[in-house]
Design an enzyme around this catalytic site. Structure first.
Site, PDB file in Angstrom:
ATOM      1  N   TYR A 191      42.111  36.381  31.483  1.00 24.79           N
ATOM      2  CA  TYR A 191      41.011  34.403  31.244  1.00 24.79           C
ATOM      3  C   TYR A 191      39.398  35.080  31.951  1.00 24.79           C
ATOM      4  O   TYR A 191      39.023  34.170  31.899  1.00 24.79           O
ATOM      5  CB  TYR A 191      41.865  33.810  31.051  1.00 24.79           C
ATOM      6  CG  TYR A 191      42.349  33.778  32.516  1.00 24.79           C
ATOM      7  CD1 TYR A 191      41.686  33.580  33.354  1.00 24.79           C
ATOM      8  CD2 TYR A 191      43.700  33.783  32.676  1.00 24.79           C
ATOM      9  CE1 TYR A 191      42.317  33.481  34.909  1.00 24.79           C
ATOM     10  CE2 TYR A 191      44.542  33.582  33.718  1.00 24.79           C
ATOM     11  CZ  TYR A 191      43.692  33.494  35.149  1.00 24.79           C
ATOM     12  OH  TYR A 191      44.335  33.599  35.798  1.00 24.79           O
ATOM     13  N   ARG A 227      30.321  29.481  44.553  1.00 24.85           N
ATOM     14  CA  ARG A 227      30.312  30.676  44.386  1.00 24.85           C
ATOM     15  C   ARG A 227      29.694  30.594  43.041  1.00 24.85           C
ATOM     16  O   ARG A 227      29.962  29.821  41.629  1.00 24.85           O
ATOM     17  CB  ARG A 227      31.961  30.702  44.032  1.00 24.85           C
ATOM     18  CG  ARG A 227      32.342  32.632  43.877  1.00 24.85           C
ATOM     19  CD  ARG A 227      33.198  32.454  43.766  1.00 24.85           C
ATOM     20  NE  ARG A 227      34.351  32.191  42.769  1.00 24.85           N
ATOM     21  CZ  ARG A 227      35.858  31.823  41.977  1.00 24.85           C
ATOM     22  NH1 ARG A 227      36.590  33.305  42.485  1.00 24.85           N
ATOM     23  NH2 ARG A 227      36.223  31.430  41.541  1.00 24.85           N
TER      24      ARG A 227
HETATM   25  C1  LIG Z   1      43.055  34.388  39.228  1.00 23.49           C
HETATM   26  C2  LIG Z   1      43.746  34.891  40.256  1.00 23.49           C
HETATM   27  C3  LIG Z   1      44.786  35.380  39.767  1.00 23.49           C
HETATM   28  C4  LIG Z   1      45.878  34.553  38.735  1.00 23.49           C
HETATM   29  O1  LIG Z   1      47.028  34.415  38.829  1.00 23.49           O
HETATM   30  P1  LIG Z   1      48.016  34.070  37.892  1.00 23.49           P
HETATM   31  O2  LIG Z   1      49.437  34.168  37.461  1.00 23.49           O
HETATM   32  O3  LIG Z   1      47.838  35.088  36.238  1.00 23.49           O
HETATM   33  O4  LIG Z   1      47.387  32.505  37.376  1.00 23.49           O
HETATM   34  C5  LIG Z   1      45.712  35.713  40.923  1.00 23.49           C
HETATM   35  N1  LIG Z   1      45.617  37.011  41.814  1.00 23.49           N
HETATM   36  C6  LIG Z   1      43.698  36.762  41.918  1.00 23.49           C
HETATM   37  C7  LIG Z   1      43.122  37.858  43.241  1.00 23.49           C
HETATM   38  C8  LIG Z   1      43.349  36.090  40.871  1.00 23.49           C
HETATM   39  O5  LIG Z   1      41.672  35.918  41.014  1.00 23.49           O
END
Ligand SMILES: *Cc1c(COP(=O)(O)O)cnc(C)c1O
Length: 402
Positions: free
Chosen positions: A213, A361
């Site tokens: 996303y 950011r």
């Molecule tokens: C955005 C992000 C996530 C998000 O994890 P979800 O389980 O998909 O909500 C995880 N790790 C990093 C480094 C991110 O930037």
């Protein structure tokens, strides 16, 4: 002028963006490709509405996780059969960390960095608690990973691009150094996939996870992905043994028998609507070389810094970004009023984001940002900062999602 020389300039037309909004938050939630909207309508109204259950076969819903997985694989340097689309990064980390610990039964540690994205750390903590505290989490310095590696580490879990600062790790060198000590490496590609070239196979990565996303524009809550290198797939056993990862789910066998290959990572029924939208969204990358995206990202970031300097803002916002050769596709600035500045900037039509405690950011998504957008955004930022509109109380109140 810069827009005229931009080989990706025509890609913006593939996205639906609201008038008068400049979107600098594609690193949190990518913009909507027009193809996504069309597919949403098709999958809901035609495939679900008219096709009902027959669409599992008729429109090959059942093949979506692997089909979309291979498409993502193309964008992260993974040959066919090593990436599957499913669940969230958090859930996929649980699978991959569990499997990796089993592959290194004599070792005690999961190593990561303190400034890793919190969910990555939380999932490791949860897994360790689940295992009865037989393992430990150890934090190593993000600037000095290689020297901190030792032979009690089973798994090194790293996010390639730091979500706050944008600092980018050298995947190839670190993976090699870890392998020299017998350590398996899990890469989180949340801020990498779709933003620049990633070479999972060429770097001999063991495992990777990522979301779709952000720079992949899959839509809010779009399903994540997981990569398991072919050479590990025989030994790999993940614990969330749901029926979709069974060798023959429709035999309804009372015993679990994992599917061969990457498919074993599926647990429950795929979110067909979201995954179909993601599949359509990925079409915007067709025919594009990720190097072109990286080149434009670098040029946009340089242009932003130049515009900031020309209006004197560079002295008011403290740059927190690493040098460009070790940076992802974002800039970060410190200011004690960063939250309020971000809110006031949003009120002027420029959407960026804030990360606690004091970071503004700015994400650069080259497929739908132009150089004139950047100049315009900085002009609006100048007004907010110089006129101190951010001091208004409406901009000072924290909302639920920041
Ligand atoms: C955005 C992000 C996530 C998000 O994890 P979800 O389980 O998909 O909500 C995880 N790790 C990093 C480094 C991110 O930037």
């Amino acid at each position: 002028m810069l827009d005229k020389q931009d080989p990706l300039a025509d890609k913006k037309a593939l996205f639906a963006l609201p008038d008068n909004v400049i979107y600098l938050d594609g690193n949190s939630l990518g913009a909507m490709p027009l193809a996504a909207k069309q597919r949403a309508e098709t999958v809901v109204c035609e495939q679900w509405g008219n096709g009902l259950i027959t669409s599992w076969n008729q429109h090959n819903w059942i093949g979506l996780p692997q089909r979309v997985g291979n498409k993502i694989g193309n964008l992260v340097g993974a040959a066919e059969g090593q990436v599957v689309c499913c669940d969230s990064i958090s859930v996929n980390l649980f699978k991959v960390l569990s499997a990796a610990l089993k592959m290194r039964p004599d070792r005690q540690y999961i190593a990561t960095t303190k400034d890793n994205f919190p969910t990555d750390i939380y999932m490791a903590e949860g897994l360790i608690a689940q295992l009865g505290d037989t393992h430990k989490l150890t934090f190593i310095d993000e600037q000095n990973i290689v020297d901190a590696l030792h032979e009690d580490i089973a798994v090194l879990m790293l996010t390639q691009v730091n979500f706050r600062s944008g600092y980018r790790q050298d995947m190839k060198a670190i993976t090699k150094a870890a392998h020299d000590k017998g350590i398996l490496v899990v890469w989180d590609l949340a801020h990498s996939a779709g933003a620049f070239e990633v070479e999972l196979d060429a770097c001999e990565a063991d495992f990777a996870v990522g979301c779709t996303y952000k720079y992949l524009n899959g839509g809010p809550g779009a399903p994540a992905f997981i990569y398991v290198a072919s050479r590990h797939q025989q030994q790999y056993i993940q614990p969330l043994s749901g029926w979709m990862g069974h060798a023959s789910p429709f035999n309804f066998d009372p015993h679990y028998q994992p599917a061969d290959g990457i498919k074993q990572n599926l647990s429950g029924t795929p979110g067909v609507v979201g995954m179909s939208i993601l599949e359509a969204s990925l079409e915007v990358f067709d025919g594009i070389d990720l190097c072109e995206i990286r080149n434009k990202s670098v040029a946009l970031m340089e242009w932003f810094s130049q515009c900031l300097k020309s209006c004197g803002l560079d002295t008011q916002l403290e740059s927190f970004s690493p040098p460009v050769d070790v940076r992802g596709s974002q800039l970060a600035f410190r200011h004690p009023e960063a939250y309020a500045i971000c809110q006031a900037w949003i009120a002027e039509g420029v959407i960026a984001d804030f990360r606690a405690p004091d970071i503004l950011r700015i994400g650069f998504a080259p497929l739908y940002l132009s150089f004139s957008d950047i100049a315009d955004a900085v002009t609006r930022l100048r007004d907010v900062v110089q006129q101190k509109t951010y001091l208004q109380s409406a901009f000072q109140q924290k909302q639920a999602v920041t």
